[in-house]
Write an enzyme that holds these catalytic residues in place. Structure first.
Site, PDB file in Angstrom:
ATOM      1  N   GLY A  39       0.818  -1.215   0.000  1.00 47.73           N
ATOM      2  CA  GLY A  39       0.000   0.000   0.000  1.00 47.73           C
ATOM      3  C   GLY A  39       0.847   1.259   0.000  1.00 47.73           C
ATOM      4  N   ALA A  40       0.215   2.406   0.406  1.00 48.51           N
ATOM      5  CA  ALA A  40       0.842   3.726   0.281  1.00 48.51           C
ATOM      6  C   ALA A  40       1.349   3.872  -1.161  1.00 48.51           C
ATOM      7  CB  ALA A  40       1.970   3.921   1.295  1.00 48.51           C
ATOM      8  N   GLY A  44       5.445   4.495  -8.830  1.00 45.36           N
ATOM      9  CA  GLY A  44       6.169   3.246  -9.096  1.00 45.36           C
ATOM     10  C   GLY A  44       5.218   2.061  -9.064  1.00 45.36           C
ATOM     11  N   HIS A  45       4.358   2.018  -8.025  1.00 47.17           N
ATOM     12  CA  HIS A  45       3.373   0.925  -7.966  1.00 47.17           C
ATOM     13  C   HIS A  45       2.431   0.982  -9.166  1.00 47.17           C
ATOM     14  CE1 HIS A  45       4.063   1.361  -3.449  1.00 47.17           C
ATOM     15  NE2 HIS A  45       4.315   0.089  -3.675  1.00 47.17           N
ATOM     16  N   GLN A 161      14.910  -8.853  -3.266  1.00 49.82           N
ATOM     17  CA  GLN A 161      13.600  -9.494  -3.071  1.00 49.82           C
ATOM     18  C   GLN A 161      13.177 -10.232  -4.366  1.00 49.82           C
ATOM     19  OE1 GLN A 161      10.103  -7.569  -1.060  1.00 49.82           O
ATOM     20  NE2 GLN A 161       9.487  -7.120  -3.125  1.00 49.82           N
ATOM     21  N   MET A 192      11.607   5.800  -6.582  1.00 49.87           N
ATOM     22  CA  MET A 192      10.354   6.010  -5.842  1.00 49.87           C
ATOM     23  C   MET A 192      10.170   4.921  -4.801  1.00 49.87           C
ATOM     24  SD  MET A 192       7.603   7.522  -8.436  1.00 49.87           S
ATOM     25  CE  MET A 192       8.017   8.971  -9.387  1.00 49.87           C
TER      26      MET A 192
HETATM   27  O1  PAF Z   1       7.804  -5.111  -1.988  1.00 48.85           O
HETATM   28  C1  PAF Z   1       6.859  -5.079  -1.170  1.00 48.85           C
HETATM   29  O2  PAF Z   1       6.078  -4.141  -1.133  1.00 48.85           O
HETATM   30  C2  PAF Z   1       6.711  -6.234  -0.183  1.00 48.85           C
HETATM   31  O3  PAF Z   1       7.937  -6.710   0.232  1.00 48.85           O
HETATM   32  C3  PAF Z   1       5.824  -7.359  -0.722  1.00 48.85           C
HETATM   33  C4  PAF Z   1       6.435  -8.018  -1.953  1.00 48.85           C
HETATM   34  C5  PAF Z   1       4.454  -6.822  -1.070  1.00 48.85           C
HETATM   35  C6  PAF Z   1       5.667  -8.450   0.346  1.00 48.85           C
HETATM   36  O4  PAF Z   1       5.090  -7.949   1.504  1.00 48.85           O
END
Ligand code: PAF
Length: 292
Positions: A39-40, A44-45, A161, A192
């Site tokens: 969230g937030a 970028g998202h 990640q 971002m």
């Molecule tokens: O990158 C993120 O925002 C978090 O690490 C994810 C992949 C949503 C897991 O909680």
């Protein structure tokens, strides 16, 4: 719970509802992309959502601030939570479904399983954030198995990640394609991140030096610069630019995160450094050198 924000975006909070909708879409021959977030949401998202829409017929976003990936002294309680704004953004972007579970739906009483990826979890950020990647691997495994999408999209901003997720998806034979999306940057190069909101005005002015330092190092290594000396120079540049401390600047193999020893392999420069209470991470590719 259905959504009261818009006609198009449906919000579900339980696994059965999520699974039923994805299963119905797939049964009807529609492909499904999952975009996990905490969230937030920022630009970028929203780029990840755009990419998901280009690659699949239906897009499912998730919002869950995962307690298991925060250490005891980290920012779990202060992590920005803006659900109503996030709903509006997702809805305007044409995302079809939002899965926003409560912590009790993800980790009910008796929950006892941890997904742990040896090696990748212990280096770089893993060295500085004990348990962080176990928390990420556990929640992302759950989200993938709960939704069972065709593809799942993650930003390269969190490069370690992404490598970790690719590893356990392959190791556990989870039937999903993992897609990495390029980092989205502010006009001055700062990657971002929801955590940029923690920066004071003065820190915000210094913050782009992180990108400048690693992009410069990548260029120097690609031009034949000695790897260790070049990353050490980048660490020094960060201190000179006013960062309070540098957790690491390192050159690693892009697929395995093993130390980069030459540029005949795809490399990545990864860095984490602190400005006041804000810890920033970033990474850039080191182009492969033919004949290196
Ligand atoms: O990158 C993120 O925002 C978090 O690490 C994810 C992949 C949503 C897991 O909680």
């Amino acid at each position: 719970m259905s959504n009261q924000y818009a006609d198009r975006l449906v919000v579900v909070r339980d696994v059965d509802s999520l699974r039923r909708r994805v299963r119905d879409w797939r049964r009807d021959g529609l492909s499904v992309a999952l975009v996990p977030t905490m969230g937030a949401l920022h630009k970028g998202h929203m780029k990840l959502m755009d990419q998901a829409q280009k690659m699949a017929d239906r897009v499912v976003a998730t919002i869950f601030v995962n307690p298991k990936q925060f250490g005891p002294n980290e920012d779990f309680s202060s992590y920005p939570r803006r659900e109503a704004d996030d709903f509006e953004l997702l809805s305007a972007a044409g995302v079809h479904l939002l899965f926003a579970p409560e912590a009790t739906a993800m980790y009910p009483a008796g929950f006892a399983t941890t997904v742990s990826v040896a090696g990748i979890s212990d280096v770089l950020d893993g060295k500085h954030r004990a348990g962080h990647f176990d928390g990420v691997a556990t929640v992302v495994s759950k989200l993938l198995l709960q939704a069972l999408p065709d593809i799942a999209i993650f930003g390269e901003k969190d490069y370690q990640q992404l490598v970790l997720i690719r590893r356990f998806v392959e190791d556990l034979n989870i039937p999903v394609d993992i897609i990495g999306a390029p980092t989205v940057r502010e006009h001055d190069g700062l990657a971002m991140s929801s955590r940029n909101a923690y920066l004071s005005a003065e820190e915000r002015v210094k913050a782009p030096a992180l990108y400048v330092a690693i992009a410069g190092a990548a260029k120097d290594i690609a031009a034949g610069g000695e790897i260790e000396a070049t990353v050490e120079a980048a660490r020094q540049k960060l201190i000179t630019a006013g960062f309070d401390s540098v957790d690491y600047v390192e050159a690693r193999h892009a697929d395995t995160l093993a130390p980069l020893t030459n540029t005949s392999n795809h490399g990545r420069i990864l860095a984490a450094a602190r400005l006041g209470r804000t810890r920033l991470i970033d990474n850039v590719p080191v182009p492969i050198q033919q004949g290196a």
